[in-house]
Write a protein that holds these residues in place. Structure first.
Motif, PDB file in Angstrom:
ATOM      1  N   ASP A 144       0.829  -1.212   0.000  1.00 44.42           N
ATOM      2  CA  ASP A 144       0.000   0.000   0.000  1.00 44.42           C
ATOM      3  C   ASP A 144       0.859   1.256   0.000  1.00 44.42           C
ATOM      4  OD1 ASP A 144      -2.292  -1.515  -0.019  1.00 44.42           O
ATOM      5  OD2 ASP A 144      -2.690  -1.314   2.140  1.00 44.42           O
ATOM      6  N   ARG A 145       2.083   1.142   0.534  1.00 40.91           N
ATOM      7  CA  ARG A 145       3.008   2.281   0.535  1.00 40.91           C
ATOM      8  C   ARG A 145       3.750   2.426  -0.781  1.00 40.91           C
ATOM      9  NH1 ARG A 145       5.742   0.907   6.413  1.00 40.91           N
ATOM     10  NH2 ARG A 145       4.146   1.889   7.746  1.00 40.91           N
ATOM     11  N   GLY A 146       3.571   1.454  -1.699  1.00 42.85           N
ATOM     12  CA  GLY A 146       4.181   1.559  -3.014  1.00 42.85           C
ATOM     13  C   GLY A 146       5.249   0.542  -3.328  1.00 42.85           C
ATOM     14  N   ALA A 147       5.547  -0.391  -2.412  1.00 47.19           N
ATOM     15  CA  ALA A 147       6.573  -1.404  -2.678  1.00 47.19           C
ATOM     16  C   ALA A 147       6.048  -2.451  -3.660  1.00 47.19           C
ATOM     17  CB  ALA A 147       7.000  -2.080  -1.383  1.00 47.19           C
ATOM     18  N   LEU A 148       6.918  -2.904  -4.550  1.00 50.77           N
ATOM     19  CA  LEU A 148       6.627  -4.055  -5.398  1.00 50.77           C
ATOM     20  C   LEU A 148       7.028  -5.321  -4.643  1.00 50.77           C
ATOM     21  CD1 LEU A 148       7.967  -2.963  -8.922  1.00 50.77           C
ATOM     22  CD2 LEU A 148       5.580  -3.135  -8.201  1.00 50.77           C
ATOM     23  N   VAL A 149       6.224  -6.371  -4.772  1.00 53.05           N
ATOM     24  CA  VAL A 149       6.524  -7.620  -4.096  1.00 53.05           C
ATOM     25  C   VAL A 149       6.801  -8.692  -5.150  1.00 53.05           C
ATOM     26  CG1 VAL A 149       5.755  -9.340  -2.430  1.00 53.05           C
ATOM     27  CG2 VAL A 149       5.018  -6.957  -2.186  1.00 53.05           C
ATOM     28  N   VAL A 150       7.945  -9.351  -5.022  1.00 51.19           N
ATOM     29  CA  VAL A 150       8.400 -10.365  -5.977  1.00 51.19           C
ATOM     30  C   VAL A 150       8.508 -11.692  -5.240  1.00 51.19           C
ATOM     31  CG1 VAL A 150      10.166 -10.988  -7.666  1.00 51.19           C
ATOM     32  CG2 VAL A 150       9.714  -8.568  -7.167  1.00 51.19           C
ATOM     33  N   PHE A 151       8.027 -12.766  -5.880  1.00 57.45           N
ATOM     34  CA  PHE A 151       7.898 -14.052  -5.186  1.00 57.45           C
ATOM     35  C   PHE A 151       8.346 -15.202  -6.073  1.00 57.45           C
ATOM     36  CE2 PHE A 151       4.709 -17.499  -3.868  1.00 57.45           C
ATOM     37  CZ  PHE A 151       5.426 -17.881  -2.739  1.00 57.45           C
ATOM     38  N   ASP A 152       9.235 -16.046  -5.535  1.00 58.47           N
ATOM     39  CA  ASP A 152       9.594 -17.317  -6.161  1.00 58.47           C
ATOM     40  C   ASP A 152       8.938 -18.421  -5.334  1.00 58.47           C
ATOM     41  OD1 ASP A 152      10.680 -19.706  -7.049  1.00 58.47           O
ATOM     42  OD2 ASP A 152      12.715 -18.935  -7.232  1.00 58.47           O
ATOM     43  N   MET A 173      -0.133 -16.544  -1.284  1.00 57.00           N
ATOM     44  CA  MET A 173       0.912 -15.523  -1.300  1.00 57.00           C
ATOM     45  C   MET A 173       1.099 -14.953  -2.703  1.00 57.00           C
ATOM     46  SD  MET A 173       3.087 -13.586   0.138  1.00 57.00           S
ATOM     47  CE  MET A 173       3.142 -14.229   1.810  1.00 57.00           C
ATOM     48  N   ALA A 174       1.094 -15.806  -3.706  1.00 56.90           N
ATOM     49  CA  ALA A 174       1.323 -15.342  -5.073  1.00 56.90           C
ATOM     50  C   ALA A 174       0.299 -14.293  -5.487  1.00 56.90           C
ATOM     51  CB  ALA A 174       1.293 -16.520  -6.039  1.00 56.90           C
ATOM     52  N   ALA A 175      -0.922 -14.442  -5.022  1.00 55.95           N
ATOM     53  CA  ALA A 175      -1.977 -13.493  -5.393  1.00 55.95           C
ATOM     54  C   ALA A 175      -1.732 -12.099  -4.818  1.00 55.95           C
ATOM     55  CB  ALA A 175      -3.332 -14.017  -4.934  1.00 55.95           C
ATOM     56  N   ARG A 205      -3.348 -13.996 -11.439  1.00 55.88           N
ATOM     57  CA  ARG A 205      -4.521 -13.675 -10.623  1.00 55.88           C
ATOM     58  C   ARG A 205      -4.113 -12.699  -9.532  1.00 55.88           C
ATOM     59  NH1 ARG A 205      -4.701 -16.944  -5.893  1.00 55.88           N
ATOM     60  NH2 ARG A 205      -6.975 -16.890  -5.866  1.00 55.88           N
ATOM     61  N   GLY A 206      -5.090 -12.118  -8.855  1.00 50.34           N
ATOM     62  CA  GLY A 206      -4.805 -11.183  -7.779  1.00 50.34           C
ATOM     63  C   GLY A 206      -4.064  -9.961  -8.277  1.00 50.34           C
ATOM     64  N   LEU A 207      -3.017  -9.582  -7.565  1.00 50.88           N
ATOM     65  CA  LEU A 207      -2.246  -8.384  -7.901  1.00 50.88           C
ATOM     66  C   LEU A 207      -1.172  -8.643  -8.958  1.00 50.88           C
ATOM     67  CD1 LEU A 207      -1.649  -6.986  -4.282  1.00 50.88           C
ATOM     68  CD2 LEU A 207      -3.401  -6.275  -5.911  1.00 50.88           C
ATOM     69  N   CYS A 225       2.397  -7.669 -17.991  1.00 57.78           N
ATOM     70  CA  CYS A 225       1.374  -6.638 -18.246  1.00 57.78           C
ATOM     71  C   CYS A 225       0.658  -6.874 -19.564  1.00 57.78           C
ATOM     72  CB  CYS A 225       2.008  -5.256 -18.215  1.00 57.78           C
ATOM     73  SG  CYS A 225       2.827  -4.837 -16.654  1.00 57.78           S
ATOM     74  N   GLY A 226       0.365  -8.136 -19.860  1.00 61.72           N
ATOM     75  CA  GLY A 226      -0.345  -8.484 -21.084  1.00 61.72           C
ATOM     76  C   GLY A 226       0.541  -8.781 -22.273  1.00 61.72           C
ATOM     77  N   GLN A 227       1.826  -8.479 -22.177  1.00 62.88           N
ATOM     78  CA  GLN A 227       2.793  -8.807 -23.239  1.00 62.88           C
ATOM     79  C   GLN A 227       3.306 -10.218 -22.980  1.00 62.88           C
ATOM     80  OE1 GLN A 227       6.226  -6.245 -23.337  1.00 62.88           O
ATOM     81  NE2 GLN A 227       7.368  -7.570 -24.734  1.00 62.88           N
TER      82      GLN A 227
END
Length: 298
Positions: A144-152, A173-175, A205-207, A225-227
């Motif tokens: 919510d503060r603007g951080a991107l979250v990356v998950f393996d 978590m992935a969502a 799905r999700g975010l 992003c759709g590409q």
């Protein structure tokens, strides 16, 4: 964790410090030394933990938010390699890293100001159900503060009470994450995906806005992003040790993608870094950064 890895003689063990998210942080510092890379975990107050912290600092990694607990220490794992493929034996019951999410206030402070937060399925496995709930809340606040979250997802069923719990926790978590970096072989085994396209679709799905599906020596596919598209990985003449292949790929891909590069450029950089890593023994090895045009600050 403490890593014990075999040399040319399998009985000649070398020691070091490694672990999936730490490996990615270490390689990210090699690729983007102009970035601040902070590692968030818990360690003990013993000599081994102090040595680990010293190694992190020597690698240029920010350790200011690593808690030191008096009654814990660091975990240990042993790598066994056969035909280039590795397997692991773990000793981590008293690992301080299991307490990563024991203090939500401390975790929130550690994540404050981060532009990008990276975590893995192993992170989720070792902190337990209560820790996962705390971590999810902290990630939502940071996002919510603007951080991107990356998950393996990094599926390791031996670390979980059962496969269903693992798959449910990974999916939840992935969502919540912006970028997901699964490996098809693991996803096919535990989620039953028929092909990489099925893995790609399941994580959209999700975010989530970007999914990159690693697939060993086969083509990497992505949706950004759709590409959509696919990229053939860098050929490897001889694989010595696949330890940290995915972790180093993630570092290269993140370094490029988060710099604003095209996803295919990001995949090529990740692939070239991983190709160097698997030609050596152990998780952390010297690499040269390929001449790929990455945007730079200023």
């Amino acid at each position: 964790m403490v890593e014990l890895s075999p040399g040319v003689d399998p009985l000649d063990l070398r020691s070091g410090f490694a672990g999936d998210t730490y490996n990615t942080a270490w390689y990210l510092r090699r690729i983007r030394p102009d970035w601040t890379v902070r590692y968030v975990t818990s360690v003990g107050q013993d000599a081994l933990s102090e040595t680990m912290l010293g190694q992190m600092r020597a690698a240029g990694i920010d350790t200011d938010h690593i808690r030191q607990l008096p009654d814990r220490t660091v975990g240990l794992y042993l790598i066994t390699v056969r035909d280039g493929e590795r397997s692991f034996s773990y000793w981590r019951d008293q690992s301080a890293a299991r307490m990563l999410a024991a203090d939500q206030g401390q975790l929130d402070r550690a994540l404050t100001g981060a532009d990008v937060i990276y975590l893995s399925g192993i992170t989720l496995a070792i902190i337990g159900a209560a820790g996962r709930a705390v971590l999810q809340q902290s990630l939502k606040v940071a996002h919510d503060r603007g951080a991107l979250v990356v998950f393996d997802p990094n599926l390791r069923p031996r670390l979980w009470q059962d496969t269903r719990t693992m798959c449910d926790a990974i999916t939840d978590m992935a969502a919540l994450c912006d970028i997901v970096l699964p490996s098809f072989e693991d996803e096919a085994t535990f989620f039953g995906d028929a092909d990489p396209a099925a893995t790609l679709a399941r994580y959209q799905r999700g975010l989530t806005r970007t999914v990159i599906v690693k697939n060993g020596p086969d083509a990497v596919i992505y949706d950004h992003c759709g590409q959509t598209g696919s990229v053939a990985p860098t050929p490897i003449a001889e694989t010595v040790d696949t330890t940290s292949a995915g972790d180093s790929f993630n570092a290269g891909a993140m370094a490029a993608l988060l710099s604003g590069a095209d996803p295919e450029v990001a995949i090529r950089l990740g692939s070239e870094i991983a190709a160097q890593v698997v030609c050596n023994r152990g998780a952390l090895v010297p690499v040269s950064v390929p001449e790929i045009d990455l945007p730079r600050p200023g």
